[in-house]
Design a protein around this motif. Structure first.
Motif, PDB file in Angstrom:
ATOM      1  N   LEU A 103       0.816  -1.209   0.000  1.00 31.82           N
ATOM      2  CA  LEU A 103       0.000   0.000   0.000  1.00 31.82           C
ATOM      3  C   LEU A 103       0.850   1.261   0.000  1.00 31.82           C
ATOM      4  O   LEU A 103       0.499   2.261  -0.636  1.00 31.82           O
ATOM      5  N   ALA A 104       1.971   1.237   0.700  1.00 32.39           N
ATOM      6  CA  ALA A 104       2.826   2.425   0.743  1.00 32.39           C
ATOM      7  C   ALA A 104       3.307   2.808  -0.649  1.00 32.39           C
ATOM      8  O   ALA A 104       3.431   3.994  -0.981  1.00 32.39           O
ATOM      9  N   SER A 105       3.540   1.812  -1.500  1.00 34.13           N
ATOM     10  CA  SER A 105       3.958   2.089  -2.872  1.00 34.13           C
ATOM     11  C   SER A 105       2.828   2.733  -3.673  1.00 34.13           C
ATOM     12  O   SER A 105       3.067   3.587  -4.527  1.00 34.13           O
ATOM     13  N   VAL A 106       1.587   2.321  -3.400  1.00 35.29           N
ATOM     14  CA  VAL A 106       0.442   2.937  -4.063  1.00 35.29           C
ATOM     15  C   VAL A 106       0.347   4.405  -3.697  1.00 35.29           C
ATOM     16  O   VAL A 106       0.135   5.276  -4.552  1.00 35.29           O
ATOM     17  N   LEU A 107       0.507   4.703  -2.428  1.00 40.73           N
ATOM     18  CA  LEU A 107       0.399   6.090  -1.970  1.00 40.73           C
ATOM     19  C   LEU A 107       1.492   6.974  -2.575  1.00 40.73           C
ATOM     20  O   LEU A 107       1.316   8.180  -2.704  1.00 40.73           O
ATOM     21  N   ARG A 108       2.596   6.360  -2.964  1.00 45.23           N
ATOM     22  CA  ARG A 108       3.648   7.104  -3.667  1.00 45.23           C
ATOM     23  C   ARG A 108       3.405   7.146  -5.170  1.00 45.23           C
ATOM     24  O   ARG A 108       4.137   7.817  -5.900  1.00 45.23           O
ATOM     25  N   GLY A 109       2.417   6.396  -5.651  1.00 44.53           N
ATOM     26  CA  GLY A 109       2.190   6.309  -7.083  1.00 44.53           C
ATOM     27  C   GLY A 109       3.250   5.485  -7.785  1.00 44.53           C
ATOM     28  O   GLY A 109       3.497   5.652  -8.975  1.00 44.53           O
ATOM     29  N   ASP A 110       3.870   4.580  -7.076  1.00 43.92           N
ATOM     30  CA  ASP A 110       4.984   3.788  -7.593  1.00 43.92           C
ATOM     31  C   ASP A 110       4.441   2.565  -8.338  1.00 43.92           C
ATOM     32  O   ASP A 110       3.685   1.784  -7.779  1.00 43.92           O
ATOM     33  N   VAL A 111       4.851   2.372  -9.574  1.00 41.71           N
ATOM     34  CA  VAL A 111       4.325   1.262 -10.372  1.00 41.71           C
ATOM     35  C   VAL A 111       5.271   0.073 -10.431  1.00 41.71           C
ATOM     36  O   VAL A 111       4.990  -0.898 -11.100  1.00 41.71           O
ATOM     37  N   ARG A 112       6.349   0.126  -9.722  1.00 44.29           N
ATOM     38  CA  ARG A 112       7.288  -1.003  -9.797  1.00 44.29           C
ATOM     39  C   ARG A 112       6.777  -2.166  -8.971  1.00 44.29           C
ATOM     40  O   ARG A 112       6.598  -2.054  -7.766  1.00 44.29           O
ATOM     41  N   ALA A 113       6.554  -3.294  -9.628  1.00 41.64           N
ATOM     42  CA  ALA A 113       6.080  -4.486  -8.925  1.00 41.64           C
ATOM     43  C   ALA A 113       7.209  -5.039  -8.059  1.00 41.64           C
ATOM     44  O   ALA A 113       8.381  -4.936  -8.403  1.00 41.64           O
ATOM     45  N   ARG A 114       6.848  -5.623  -6.940  1.00 47.05           N
ATOM     46  CA  ARG A 114       7.879  -6.204  -6.081  1.00 47.05           C
ATOM     47  C   ARG A 114       7.842  -7.716  -6.152  1.00 47.05           C
ATOM     48  O   ARG A 114       6.885  -8.311  -6.581  1.00 47.05           O
TER      49      ARG A 114
END
Length: 360
Positions: A349-360
């Motif tokens: 979720l933290a990546s979503v809030l940053r708008g980050d599209v890199r899959a982990r």
């Protein structure tokens, strides 16, 4: 006094099949939570639901957090969400609506909410409903103090990036993507926005039915009750399919009558011990105080339905009412298992809030 006071109906969205290019839209993630309008006037904060009801008593921690994050006089549109282990959890969010104050206090500590801001309707003495969406976004970015529990939703005008969000952010429990007219006003209670949501299909056992509430039992089907088998062989109630035309409801009543004789015999949802963890229909909960009546059917019919996504862990259920696609006479009921359900790749979720599209 604010230039806009509750209750205010939020701007709504209509479904669209695909994310378009060159449509003049601002794209945002579609959050899976409770729509919440926020009215701050000095020391007073009012949280309003989509239906116009106050939410303060259920989310006291959100009201406190917003006091620290907002200017003195402002009206925002956004979403209240709850996340567990980096993924949105609608079940935990729904548990926050509880009549007991002591329970509300406990849940506010155990499963605190987040507020995701995505629009501003008024600021100071200025009413912003006629202000273009792009300008409202700029104002929102300038007024909000982002904290651990108050967030600004990511936004982009890049349709390609929005398509990546659509695919990747589902892994954090999001619903899809929204499209907001960049030059358009804020239109309360009008479907001015577009929503792009995930849709999949699954073959399910038709394990029962409910009669339509406005007819005599036996005349018209209200909904078909859907089942899927888990790894242990237990049949779980995963949701319903409904929204049939009136004529079709009556046809289904005749068509499915042949499955009623013997429907109770050995039906797994009527067993004394249906199996630990098995999802059953009609259970009493905080949303209903009486058991919902239903008619068991012999487990012989398979139906293909479309669904958006699932919730509730394993065994899961459909988040919303499924949609009828077709009968599957070629499928055996025993083949309707959870294995056919698609599970999105996990995404934080933290990546979503940053708008980050890199899959982990």
């Amino acid at each position: 006094m604010l230039p806009l006071t509750p209750p205010v109906q939020p701007m709504l969205a209509k479904p669209a099949k695909s994310i378009p290019n060159g449509a003049g839209l601002v794209f945002e993630p579609k959050w899976d939570g409770f729509r919440c309008l926020v009215f701050r006037d000095g020391d007073d904060v009012v949280l309003q639901s989509r239906s116009g009801k106050p939410l303060n008593r259920y989310f006291p921690e959100a009201a406190t957090a917003l006091l620290a994050a907002l200017p003195d006089r402002v009206v925002l549109d956004g979403e209240l969400v709850v996340d567990v282990d980096g993924r949105l959890d609608f079940d935990r969010l729904a548990e926050r609506i509880h009549p007991a104050a002591s329970r509300v206090t406990l849940l506010a500590e155990q499963t605190p909410s987040r507020f995701i801001a995505f629009d501003v309707l008024a600021l100071g003495d200025d009413l912003l409903l006629e202000t273009p969406g792009g300008r409202r976004r700029e104002l929102l970015e300038g007024l909000l103090t982002v904290t651990d529990t108050v967030h600004l939703t990511p936004a982009t005008t890049d349709a390609d990036l929005a398509r990546q969000w659509f695919t990747i952010f589902e892994g954090a429990g999001l619903d899809g993507v929204m499209g907001k007219p960049a030059d358009g006003p804020y239109t309360p209670n009008k479907r001015t926005m577009l929503k792009f949501k995930h849709s999949r299909t699954a073959d399910c056992v038709v394990a029962g039915l409910r009669w339509h509430k406005d007819t005599v039992p036996g005349e018209a089907v209200g909904s078909l009750m859907l089942g899927l088998y888990d790894d242990s062989g237990g049949l779980n109630h995963v949701g319903v399919v409904g929204s049939f035309p009136v004529a079709r409801r009556r046809e289904l009543a005749v068509e499915l009558a042949e499955l009623m004789p013997g429907g109770e015999d050995g039906h797994p949802w009527l067993a004394d011990d249906p199996g630990e963890g098995t999802r059953l229909p009609g259970a009493i909960s905080r949303w209903r105080t009486t058991e919902q009546p239903w008619v068991p059917l012999r487990l012989e019919r398979v139906v293909e339905v479309s669904y958006e996504h699932t919730e509730g862990g394993y065994p899961s259920r459909f988040r919303h009412t499924a949609q009828f696609q077709r009968w599957r006479p070629d499928r055996e009921p025993a083949s309707c298992t959870y294995e056919q359900l698609e599970e999105p790749a996990r995404y934080d979720l933290a990546s979503v809030l940053r708008g980050d599209v890199r899959a982990r």
